[in-house]
Design a protein around this motif. Structure first.
Motif, PDB file in Angstrom:
ATOM      1  N   VAL A 107       0.830  -1.199   0.000  1.00 20.59           N
ATOM      2  CA  VAL A 107       0.000   0.000   0.000  1.00 20.59           C
ATOM      3  C   VAL A 107       0.868   1.253   0.000  1.00 20.59           C
ATOM      4  CG1 VAL A 107      -1.722   1.313   1.290  1.00 20.59           C
ATOM      5  CG2 VAL A 107      -1.905  -1.178   1.145  1.00 20.59           C
ATOM      6  N   GLU A 108       1.928   1.249   0.824  1.00 17.34           N
ATOM      7  CA  GLU A 108       2.791   2.436   0.911  1.00 17.34           C
ATOM      8  C   GLU A 108       3.439   2.742  -0.446  1.00 17.34           C
ATOM      9  OE1 GLU A 108       2.772  -0.082   2.949  1.00 17.34           O
ATOM     10  OE2 GLU A 108       2.155   0.766   4.874  1.00 17.34           O
ATOM     11  N   GLU A 109       3.907   1.687  -1.144  1.00 22.78           N
ATOM     12  CA  GLU A 109       4.561   1.882  -2.438  1.00 22.78           C
ATOM     13  C   GLU A 109       3.571   2.423  -3.462  1.00 22.78           C
ATOM     14  OE1 GLU A 109       7.352  -0.600  -5.652  1.00 22.78           O
ATOM     15  OE2 GLU A 109       6.265  -1.679  -4.079  1.00 22.78           O
ATOM     16  N   GLN A 201      -5.496  -0.941  -9.907  1.00 20.97           N
ATOM     17  CA  GLN A 201      -4.727  -2.054 -10.475  1.00 20.97           C
ATOM     18  C   GLN A 201      -3.463  -2.335  -9.670  1.00 20.97           C
ATOM     19  OE1 GLN A 201      -3.498  -1.442 -14.533  1.00 20.97           O
ATOM     20  NE2 GLN A 201      -2.919  -3.570 -14.846  1.00 20.97           N
ATOM     21  N   MET A 202      -2.801  -1.285  -9.170  1.00 19.24           N
ATOM     22  CA  MET A 202      -1.590  -1.495  -8.375  1.00 19.24           C
ATOM     23  C   MET A 202      -1.897  -2.281  -7.099  1.00 19.24           C
ATOM     24  SD  MET A 202       0.846   1.912  -8.560  1.00 19.24           S
ATOM     25  CE  MET A 202      -0.393   3.148  -8.168  1.00 19.24           C
ATOM     26  N   LEU A 203      -3.056  -2.021  -6.473  1.00 19.25           N
ATOM     27  CA  LEU A 203      -3.364  -2.610  -5.171  1.00 19.25           C
ATOM     28  C   LEU A 203      -4.090  -3.946  -5.268  1.00 19.25           C
ATOM     29  CD1 LEU A 203      -4.372   0.643  -3.264  1.00 19.25           C
ATOM     30  CD2 LEU A 203      -2.328  -0.737  -2.911  1.00 19.25           C
ATOM     31  N   ILE A 236      -6.099  -3.564   1.948  1.00 14.60           N
ATOM     32  CA  ILE A 236      -6.204  -2.149   1.585  1.00 14.60           C
ATOM     33  C   ILE A 236      -6.944  -1.407   2.708  1.00 14.60           C
ATOM     34  CG2 ILE A 236      -7.113  -0.495  -0.076  1.00 14.60           C
ATOM     35  CD1 ILE A 236      -6.989  -2.715  -2.180  1.00 14.60           C
ATOM     36  N   PRO A 237      -6.365  -0.343   3.272  1.00 12.36           N
ATOM     37  CA  PRO A 237      -7.067   0.439   4.290  1.00 12.36           C
ATOM     38  C   PRO A 237      -8.328   1.078   3.705  1.00 12.36           C
ATOM     39  CG  PRO A 237      -4.716   0.974   4.249  1.00 12.36           C
ATOM     40  CD  PRO A 237      -5.001   0.151   3.036  1.00 12.36           C
ATOM     41  N   GLN A 238      -9.303   1.318   4.596  1.00 13.77           N
ATOM     42  CA  GLN A 238     -10.564   1.913   4.143  1.00 13.77           C
ATOM     43  C   GLN A 238     -10.329   3.307   3.567  1.00 13.77           C
ATOM     44  OE1 GLN A 238     -13.780   0.429   4.079  1.00 13.77           O
ATOM     45  NE2 GLN A 238     -13.944   2.166   2.692  1.00 13.77           N
ATOM     46  N   SER A 239      -9.364   4.030   4.143  1.00 14.10           N
ATOM     47  CA  SER A 239      -9.085   5.389   3.654  1.00 14.10           C
ATOM     48  C   SER A 239      -8.599   5.361   2.205  1.00 14.10           C
ATOM     49  CB  SER A 239      -8.047   6.062   4.553  1.00 14.10           C
ATOM     50  OG  SER A 239      -6.845   5.289   4.587  1.00 14.10           O
ATOM     51  N   VAL A 240      -7.804   4.333   1.839  1.00 18.13           N
ATOM     52  CA  VAL A 240      -7.294   4.226   0.473  1.00 18.13           C
ATOM     53  C   VAL A 240      -8.423   3.807  -0.468  1.00 18.13           C
ATOM     54  CG1 VAL A 240      -5.652   3.052  -1.014  1.00 18.13           C
ATOM     55  CG2 VAL A 240      -4.970   3.722   1.287  1.00 18.13           C
ATOM     56  N   HIS A 260      -5.030  18.678  -7.063  1.00 14.72           N
ATOM     57  CA  HIS A 260      -4.494  19.112  -5.763  1.00 14.72           C
ATOM     58  C   HIS A 260      -5.310  18.510  -4.615  1.00 14.72           C
ATOM     59  CE1 HIS A 260      -2.623  21.699  -2.790  1.00 14.72           C
ATOM     60  NE2 HIS A 260      -3.825  22.020  -2.356  1.00 14.72           N
ATOM     61  N   GLU A 261      -6.641  18.495  -4.778  1.00 13.29           N
ATOM     62  CA  GLU A 261      -7.497  17.916  -3.731  1.00 13.29           C
ATOM     63  C   GLU A 261      -7.199  16.424  -3.551  1.00 13.29           C
ATOM     64  OE1 GLU A 261     -12.269  17.079  -2.838  1.00 13.29           O
ATOM     65  OE2 GLU A 261     -11.641  18.366  -4.520  1.00 13.29           O
ATOM     66  N   MET A 262      -7.035  15.712  -4.656  1.00 18.22           N
ATOM     67  CA  MET A 262      -6.732  14.282  -4.563  1.00 18.22           C
ATOM     68  C   MET A 262      -5.351  14.058  -3.964  1.00 18.22           C
ATOM     69  SD  MET A 262      -6.913  11.432  -7.588  1.00 18.22           S
ATOM     70  CE  MET A 262      -6.585   9.691  -7.260  1.00 18.22           C
ATOM     71  N   LEU A 263      -4.384  14.926  -4.325  1.00 16.66           N
ATOM     72  CA  LEU A 263      -3.027  14.794  -3.789  1.00 16.66           C
ATOM     73  C   LEU A 263      -3.025  14.976  -2.276  1.00 16.66           C
ATOM     74  CD1 LEU A 263       0.008  14.486  -4.261  1.00 16.66           C
ATOM     75  CD2 LEU A 263       0.133  16.945  -4.710  1.00 16.66           C
ATOM     76  N   MET A 264      -3.798  15.939  -1.766  1.00 18.14           N
ATOM     77  CA  MET A 264      -3.871  16.147  -0.320  1.00 18.14           C
ATOM     78  C   MET A 264      -4.439  14.912   0.379  1.00 18.14           C
ATOM     79  SD  MET A 264      -2.540  19.092   0.272  1.00 18.14           S
ATOM     80  CE  MET A 264      -1.435  18.605  -1.046  1.00 18.14           C
ATOM     81  N   ASP A 265      -5.422  14.282  -0.265  1.00 17.68           N
ATOM     82  CA  ASP A 265      -6.017  13.066   0.302  1.00 17.68           C
ATOM     83  C   ASP A 265      -5.003  11.921   0.306  1.00 17.68           C
ATOM     84  OD1 ASP A 265      -8.167  12.102   1.613  1.00 17.68           O
ATOM     85  OD2 ASP A 265      -9.494  11.942  -0.116  1.00 17.68           O
ATOM     86  N   LEU A 266      -4.221  11.788  -0.784  1.00 16.31           N
ATOM     87  CA  LEU A 266      -3.218  10.724  -0.872  1.00 16.31           C
ATOM     88  C   LEU A 266      -2.131  10.892   0.178  1.00 16.31           C
ATOM     89  CD1 LEU A 266      -2.827  10.486  -4.755  1.00 16.31           C
ATOM     90  CD2 LEU A 266      -3.581   8.622  -3.267  1.00 16.31           C
ATOM     91  N   GLU A 267      -1.758  12.141   0.459  1.00 16.22           N
ATOM     92  CA  GLU A 267      -0.647  12.386   1.384  1.00 16.22           C
ATOM     93  C   GLU A 267      -1.027  12.124   2.833  1.00 16.22           C
ATOM     94  OE1 GLU A 267       0.614  16.343   0.541  1.00 16.22           O
ATOM     95  OE2 GLU A 267       1.895  15.737  -1.155  1.00 16.22           O
ATOM     96  N   THR A 268      -2.338  12.074   3.138  1.00 17.79           N
ATOM     97  CA  THR A 268      -2.755  11.873   4.545  1.00 17.79           C
ATOM     98  C   THR A 268      -3.473  10.544   4.769  1.00 17.79           C
ATOM     99  OG1 THR A 268      -4.856  13.029   4.121  1.00 17.79           O
ATOM    100  CG2 THR A 268      -2.972  14.364   4.860  1.00 17.79           C
ATOM    101  N   CYS A 269      -3.717   9.775   3.714  1.00 23.81           N
ATOM    102  CA  CYS A 269      -4.574   8.592   3.860  1.00 23.81           C
ATOM    103  C   CYS A 269      -3.952   7.485   4.703  1.00 23.81           C
ATOM    104  CB  CYS A 269      -4.975   8.046   2.484  1.00 23.81           C
ATOM    105  SG  CYS A 269      -3.575   7.394   1.545  1.00 23.81           S
ATOM    106  N   LEU A 270      -2.637   7.471   4.847  1.00 22.63           N
ATOM    107  CA  LEU A 270      -1.990   6.396   5.602  1.00 22.63           C
ATOM    108  C   LEU A 270      -1.679   6.787   7.046  1.00 22.63           C
ATOM    109  CD1 LEU A 270       0.452   4.898   2.940  1.00 22.63           C
ATOM    110  CD2 LEU A 270      -1.843   4.147   3.581  1.00 22.63           C
TER     111      LEU A 270
END
Length: 686
Positions: A107-109, A201-203, A236-240, A260-270
């Motif tokens: 997930v981290e990768e 697909q990655m996950l 897979i975490p629920q946040s992801v 930008h909105e999606m990037l902010m979500d990706l940076e905090t989801c873990l």
């Protein structure tokens, strides 16, 4: 293409990939000495203005971006009919390769990769560029961990009108958005939908939608809900999962509103506080007009009263309704039958049978045109250079493998053979410089031959070449011969001391050397008699001399200098004790040499030593007599003693004593010959 040089600086090294529109090669920028990637438009599209326009648009789109997660564009060019883009070369693999090798990813990768893609999209969207083909194949993973987005081949400016499609949709069907599948304008939110599929697909290691044909996959994008990622991969975490599901909403208004909105979500989801957040609920698809709906059936007992009341009117209307449909049906049947009969009758004269285009590639032009003419087809000839196809033979044809109407024009691309090159001039350049230039021009190592020979040019310099400068040559067959200077040939300097000038000249000639007349100098000498060489300069015997050297100097003796006299002294020497041996040593200093040892001898009785000496007005002769390493006598004879002996030849002059007294009895002195010369010799020594 391998080995060609585009734009005079990009040497094609190897093919590393390709797509439907272009091929990608690894190349070397000769000017900056760095690796680059060169994308070349496929040859079948070089005459298609739409593809050329799309190819150029890719360069313009990517060149407008400057971001660490976007592949940089260095140059754009065209060589003859070859259109190419020069871009940054990324050492590594594509995300598609990584998914095939390792999916599902950690997930981290996956989040790390998706964040960098999203960062690149944010930069592109802020510059009004929509990628429209985000997929793992277009994501490059550098060995340093840097993610690069590439292939802006179908990108367009966000403010421009959409490209008109004629029965086709650009993009990869497994990754494009519902609005893309409909053929409507694909905006920035379409890229985020594609990124959601890539993250899915990655996950999970699988695509969210698959089918037997591109159409079936496109319909699933429009109508079917995606299988929740956590059902495929519970790790897979629920946040992801929430990020994936939000990015893949069918209604663009319910997706992320910006990268930008999606990037902010990706940076905090873990973060720990977000991993088990509640699952997002969506209700936007209830109003989606593309969604498959279930229509409730009409119940038979519904409104029986109203149905009974309307029976009389229904029966009355039913009696009048059959007239019009019956008339129109009869008219329509008559028209259909008439058209069918007419078509059958005229089929032979109106409809022309299609003909198959024969394959004429690799055939002589005349034979190819003859085959096309037999098939009732025309030909249009285009000539181009091709080292792999013999001159006058067809390289390729457009189109091929299909049926067309008679009279159709088939394009034939005919080989002009190998493009002749013009030989550059390498005489006067170093061999290494000439060799590198030839290799960079596409020649192979075995086509370059080197021969070395002596010359006046510096060592390593090309002094001859074949073919000559400006001569035409075939780069596939030519053999380049370069003659390289070994420098001047050298010889070992012979020993000329004591030789006559004639003998010395002969020895120099045998060694391929010579002395200039002005370098033969005549001077007096004590060392050699008149006519003999007493010194050579600057090369001593055995020194290495370049053939053709002009600085060899020979000194020839003219005899002894003026005012010099030669004498022979008879000096007696006795042992310390008569009958017992003593070692007697005699050392002489005169005009010829200083401290020259004349003799060393063991004697048991008195002996006479005859010692030749030379004196001048400036240099007297001194004789030292040692016995058993002890100085027992020193005798000095001056130039005046010499002149006195000349005026009184019958007398026997006695040398002036010095040091300890001479033994009993004065030594005899006999005069010798004297030589005349204008000046003293430049060198001494006995």
């Amino acid at each position: 293409m391998i080995g060609q040089v585009l734009g005079g600086r990009y040497e094609i090294l190897d093919r590393i990939g390709g797509g439907g529109m272009a091929l990608v090669y690894k190349a070397r920028d000769i000017l900056l000495n760095r690796k680059v990637a060169v994308k070349v438009l496929r040859s079948q599209f070089v005459h298609d203005e739409e593809f050329i326009h799309r190819f150029r648009r890719e360069a313009q789109s990517a060149a407008a971006l400057s971001h660490p997660n976007v592949v940089s564009i260095y140059d754009v060019g065209q060589k003859d009919e070859t259109h190419y883009i020069v871009m940054e070369y990324v050492e590594g693999q594509t995300l598609n390769d990584l998914i095939k090798e390792k999916a599902p990813l950690q997930v981290e990768e996956a989040i790390h990769i998706a964040s960098q893609i999203c960062d690149a999209l944010e930069h592109a969207h802020s510059n009004q560029i929509v990628h429209r083909d985000i997929k793992p194949h277009n994501i490059l993973l550098g060995r340093n961990g840097r993610v690069k987005v590439t292939d802006f081949g179908i990108a367009r400016a966000g403010t421009s009108s959409s490209i008109t499609q004629t029965g086709s949709v650009l993009g990869s069907v497994h990754y494009f958005s519902p609005e893309h599948a409909k053929g409507t304008t694909a905006g920035a939110k379409s890229d985020l939908y594609s990124l959601g599929i890539v993250l899915y697909q990655m996950l999970t290691g699988k695509l969210p939608f698959s089918g037997d044909s591109p159409v079936s996959v496109a319909l699933k994008h429009l109508q079917e809900d995606v299988e929740e990622p956590r059902k495929v991969n519970p790790l897979i975490p629920q946040s992801v999962e929430n990020i994936i599901l939000k990015a893949m909403r069918k209604n663009p208004e319910n997706r992320y509103q910006s990268a930008h909105e999606m990037l902010m979500d990706l940076e905090t989801c873990l973060k720990p506080e977000r991993r088990n957040e509640p699952k997002l609920a969506f209700d936007d698809d209830e109003d989606d007009e593309e969604r498959t709906r279930v229509v409730p059936a009409i119940r038979p007992d519904r409104d029986k009263g109203e149905a009974a009341a309307s029976v009389p009117r229904a029966v009355e209307k039913k009696k009048r309704r059959w007239v019009k449909p019956t008339v129109w049906t009869a008219v329509l049947l008559v028209l259909i039958i008439g058209l069918w009969v007419t078509a059958k009758a005229m089929q032979g004269s109106i409809f022309i049978q299609d003909v198959a285009i024969p394959n004429v590639e690799k055939k002589p032009l005349a034979e190819a045109q003859n085959e096309l003419a037999k098939a009732e087809l025309k030909s249009e000839v285009h000539e181009e250079f091709d080292p792999g196809v013999e001159k006058g033979y067809v390289i390729r044809q457009m189109p091929s493998g299909m049926k067309v109407k008679p009279g159709y024009t088939v394009k034939l691309f005919v080989s002009k053979g190998v493009e002749m090159q013009t030989m550059s001039g390498y005489i006067g350049k170093s061999f290494n410089e000439a060799h590198d230039a030839l290799i960079n021009s596409g020649l192979k190592e075995e086509q370059i031959a080197r021969t070395d020979e002596f010359s006046d040019q510096p060592e390593g310099t090309v002094i001859k070449q074949s073919p000559n400068p400006n001569d035409p040559y075939d780069p596939t067959k030519v053999s380049i011969a370069l003659t390289v200077s070994k420098g001047k040939e050298s010889a070992s300097m012979p020993d000329l001391i004591g030789q006559t000038l004639t003998q010395a000249t002969a020895r120099l000639t045998a060694a391929k050397l010579k002395v200039a007349q002005e370098n033969i100098i005549y001077k007096p000498s004590f060392q050699q008699p008149k006519g003999k060489i007493y010194d050579q300069f600057p090369y001593k015997p055995g020194d290495s001399v370049d053939q053709g050297a002009k600085d060899i100097v020979l000194y020839v003796s003219t005899g002894m200098p003026e005012n010099a006299g030669e004498y022979v002294f008879s000096v007696p020497a006795s042992p310390a004790a008569e009958g017992k041996p003593s070692i007697v040593r005699i050392v002489v200093s005169d005009a010829k040499a200083d401290n020259a040892e004349f003799a060393t001898k063991s004697i048991s009785k008195q002996e006479i030593f005859n010692i030749p000496i030379i004196v001048t007005a400036d240099k007297p002769a001194t004789i030292q007599i040692f016995r058993d390493n002890a100085l027992i006598d020193t005798k000095t004879f001056t130039y005046k003693d010499y002149t006195d002996a000349q005026t009184r030849p019958s007398s026997t002059p006695t040398p002036s004593p010095s040091g300890s007294p001479a033994p009993s009895g004065s030594p005899g002195v006999s005069p010798g010959a004297s030589g005349k010369s204008p000046s003293p010799s430049p060198s001494g020594g006995r």
